[in-house]
Write a protein that holds these residues in place. Structure first.
Motif, PDB file in Angstrom:
ATOM      1  N   VAL A  11      -4.519  -0.330   8.734  1.00  0.00           N
ATOM      2  CA  VAL A  11      -5.111   0.398   7.610  1.00  0.00           C
ATOM      3  C   VAL A  11      -4.084   0.621   6.502  1.00  0.00           C
ATOM      4  O   VAL A  11      -4.361   0.402   5.321  1.00  0.00           O
ATOM      5  N   VAL A  12      -2.886   1.045   6.872  1.00  0.00           N
ATOM      6  CA  VAL A  12      -1.858   1.335   5.870  1.00  0.00           C
ATOM      7  C   VAL A  12      -1.389   0.048   5.187  1.00  0.00           C
ATOM      8  O   VAL A  12      -1.175   0.026   3.968  1.00  0.00           O
ATOM      9  N   THR A  13      -1.250  -1.030   5.942  1.00  0.00           N
ATOM     10  CA  THR A  13      -0.865  -2.313   5.335  1.00  0.00           C
ATOM     11  C   THR A  13      -1.927  -2.772   4.344  1.00  0.00           C
ATOM     12  O   THR A  13      -1.605  -3.181   3.218  1.00  0.00           O
ATOM     13  N   LEU A  14      -3.181  -2.698   4.732  1.00  0.00           N
ATOM     14  CA  LEU A  14      -4.259  -3.111   3.831  1.00  0.00           C
ATOM     15  C   LEU A  14      -4.370  -2.179   2.625  1.00  0.00           C
ATOM     16  O   LEU A  14      -4.706  -2.624   1.522  1.00  0.00           O
ATOM     17  N   ALA A  15      -4.038  -0.908   2.800  1.00  0.00           N
ATOM     18  CA  ALA A  15      -3.999   0.018   1.662  1.00  0.00           C
ATOM     19  C   ALA A  15      -2.885  -0.397   0.692  1.00  0.00           C
ATOM     20  O   ALA A  15      -3.062  -0.342  -0.534  1.00  0.00           O
ATOM     21  N   GLY A  16      -1.748  -0.829   1.236  1.00  0.00           N
ATOM     22  CA  GLY A  16      -0.658  -1.319   0.382  1.00  0.00           C
ATOM     23  C   GLY A  16      -1.060  -2.557  -0.392  1.00  0.00           C
ATOM     24  O   GLY A  16      -0.740  -2.696  -1.578  1.00  0.00           O
ATOM     25  N   VAL A  17      -1.777  -3.461   0.265  1.00  0.00           N
ATOM     26  CA  VAL A  17      -2.273  -4.667  -0.404  1.00  0.00           C
ATOM     27  C   VAL A  17      -3.261  -4.278  -1.508  1.00  0.00           C
ATOM     28  O   VAL A  17      -3.203  -4.805  -2.623  1.00  0.00           O
ATOM     29  N   THR A  18      -4.139  -3.335  -1.209  1.00  0.00           N
ATOM     30  CA  THR A  18      -5.121  -2.879  -2.195  1.00  0.00           C
ATOM     31  C   THR A  18      -4.428  -2.219  -3.391  1.00  0.00           C
ATOM     32  O   THR A  18      -4.801  -2.451  -4.540  1.00  0.00           O
ATOM     33  N   ALA A  19      -3.419  -1.411  -3.109  1.00  0.00           N
ATOM     34  CA  ALA A  19      -2.672  -0.752  -4.183  1.00  0.00           C
ATOM     35  C   ALA A  19      -1.957  -1.769  -5.072  1.00  0.00           C
ATOM     36  O   ALA A  19      -1.730  -1.510  -6.256  1.00  0.00           O
ATOM     37  N   LEU A  20      -1.627  -2.903  -4.518  1.00  0.00           N
ATOM     38  CA  LEU A  20      -0.937  -3.961  -5.250  1.00  0.00           C
ATOM     39  C   LEU A  20      -1.846  -4.669  -6.258  1.00  0.00           C
ATOM     40  O   LEU A  20      -1.377  -5.191  -7.272  1.00  0.00           O
ATOM     41  N   ALA A  21      -3.135  -4.667  -5.998  1.00  0.00           N
ATOM     42  CA  ALA A  21      -4.089  -5.451  -6.791  1.00  0.00           C
ATOM     43  C   ALA A  21      -4.018  -5.205  -8.303  1.00  0.00           C
ATOM     44  O   ALA A  21      -4.020  -6.174  -9.073  1.00  0.00           O
ATOM     45  N   PRO A  22      -3.948  -3.961  -8.790  1.00  0.00           N
ATOM     46  CA  PRO A  22      -3.894  -3.785 -10.248  1.00  0.00           C
ATOM     47  C   PRO A  22      -2.673  -4.439 -10.892  1.00  0.00           C
ATOM     48  O   PRO A  22      -2.765  -4.983 -12.002  1.00  0.00           O
ATOM     49  N   SER A  23      -1.549  -4.409 -10.218  1.00  0.00           N
ATOM     50  CA  SER A  23      -0.344  -5.016 -10.767  1.00  0.00           C
ATOM     51  C   SER A  23      -0.479  -6.538 -10.825  1.00  0.00           C
ATOM     52  O   SER A  23      -0.099  -7.167 -11.816  1.00  0.00           O
ATOM     53  N   VAL A  24      -1.024  -7.117  -9.773  1.00  0.00           N
ATOM     54  CA  VAL A  24      -1.207  -8.569  -9.755  1.00  0.00           C
ATOM     55  C   VAL A  24      -2.214  -8.975 -10.830  1.00  0.00           C
ATOM     56  O   VAL A  24      -2.009  -9.956 -11.553  1.00  0.00           O
ATOM     57  N   TRP A  25      -3.286  -8.206 -10.963  1.00  0.00           N
ATOM     58  CA  TRP A  25      -4.293  -8.498 -11.983  1.00  0.00           C
ATOM     59  C   TRP A  25      -3.674  -8.417 -13.375  1.00  0.00           C
ATOM     60  O   TRP A  25      -3.916  -9.272 -14.230  1.00  0.00           O
ATOM     61  N   GLN A  26      -2.869  -7.393 -13.611  1.00  0.00           N
ATOM     62  CA  GLN A  26      -2.208  -7.226 -14.909  1.00  0.00           C
ATOM     63  C   GLN A  26      -1.344  -8.449 -15.227  1.00  0.00           C
ATOM     64  O   GLN A  26      -1.389  -8.987 -16.324  1.00  0.00           O
ATOM     65  N   ALA A 111       1.744   2.192 -13.794  1.00  0.00           N
ATOM     66  CA  ALA A 111       2.402   1.060 -13.130  1.00  0.00           C
ATOM     67  C   ALA A 111       3.417   1.550 -12.104  1.00  0.00           C
ATOM     68  O   ALA A 111       3.511   0.998 -11.002  1.00  0.00           O
ATOM     69  N   PHE A 112       4.153   2.599 -12.452  1.00  0.00           N
ATOM     70  CA  PHE A 112       5.128   3.152 -11.514  1.00  0.00           C
ATOM     71  C   PHE A 112       4.430   3.622 -10.234  1.00  0.00           C
ATOM     72  O   PHE A 112       4.898   3.352  -9.126  1.00  0.00           O
ATOM     73  N   LEU A 113       3.294   4.299 -10.389  1.00  0.00           N
ATOM     74  CA  LEU A 113       2.555   4.781  -9.216  1.00  0.00           C
ATOM     75  C   LEU A 113       1.977   3.622  -8.392  1.00  0.00           C
ATOM     76  O   LEU A 113       1.951   3.679  -7.164  1.00  0.00           O
ATOM     77  N   VAL A 114       1.531   2.569  -9.071  1.00  0.00           N
ATOM     78  CA  VAL A 114       1.049   1.371  -8.364  1.00  0.00           C
ATOM     79  C   VAL A 114       2.193   0.756  -7.563  1.00  0.00           C
ATOM     80  O   VAL A 114       2.031   0.412  -6.384  1.00  0.00           O
ATOM     81  N   HIS A 115       3.356   0.628  -8.176  1.00  0.00           N
ATOM     82  CA  HIS A 115       4.518   0.068  -7.480  1.00  0.00           C
ATOM     83  C   HIS A 115       4.890   0.931  -6.277  1.00  0.00           C
ATOM     84  O   HIS A 115       5.153   0.417  -5.192  1.00  0.00           O
ATOM     85  N   LEU A 116       4.890   2.240  -6.473  1.00  0.00           N
ATOM     86  CA  LEU A 116       5.248   3.166  -5.403  1.00  0.00           C
ATOM     87  C   LEU A 116       4.241   3.097  -4.254  1.00  0.00           C
ATOM     88  O   LEU A 116       4.631   2.989  -3.084  1.00  0.00           O
TER      89      LEU A 116
END
Length: 136
Positions: A11-26, A111-116
């Motif tokens: 769950v936590v790994t997939l949450a990290g992947v999900t959190a990454l999505a906005p940065s990759v999209w940007q 962006a900082f919060l997405v990275h974190l």
């Protein structure tokens, strides 16, 4: 590995992947954004966009490794886990590379919060999924 730890790690790994999505999209949207062209670039004005495309594709491959590792469940080998750890470390290092290279850790607070969030999710999640000693 306990079932609770396995589920939490997934769950936590997939949450990290999900959190990454906005940065990759940007980053992906910058590939075709004319304002990201650099006419003064030695290798051509589209060189910066080329690097953005490369980053998006490398990140997609790393995310694939992470998701496949999560899906492996109890059958995850130490070699697969090491691949997951390398992918998470590579993504996280790339997220924070701007700080030491340009002095800008993130372009804005969001962006900082997405990275974190993505770094924390990937790091904690993959750590929880580490196979116990003696596991193949």
């Amino acid at each position: 590995m306990s079932s609770a730890r396995q589920k939490a790690g997934a769950v936590v790994t997939l949450a990290g992947v999900t959190a990454l999505a906005p940065s990759v999209w940007q980053t992906a949207t910058h590939i075709t954004d004319e304002t990201y062209r650099a006419p003064e670039a030695r290798h051509g004005e589209g060189h910066v966009q080329y690097h953005m495309a490369r980053e998006v594709l490398i990140t997609a491959g790393s995310v694939g490794v992470l998701v496949m590792g999560v899906l492996a469940g109890q059958d995850r080998s130490r070699a697969v886990w090491r691949g997951m750890a390398a992918a998470a470390a590579g993504i996280s290092t790339a997220m924070w590379s701007g700080g030491p290279t340009t002095g800008v850790w993130a372009p804005n607070r969001k962006a900082f919060l997405v990275h974190l969030a993505s770094t924390a999710g990937l790091g904690v999640g993959v750590a929880l999924l580490r196979p116990q000693a003696g596991h193949r």
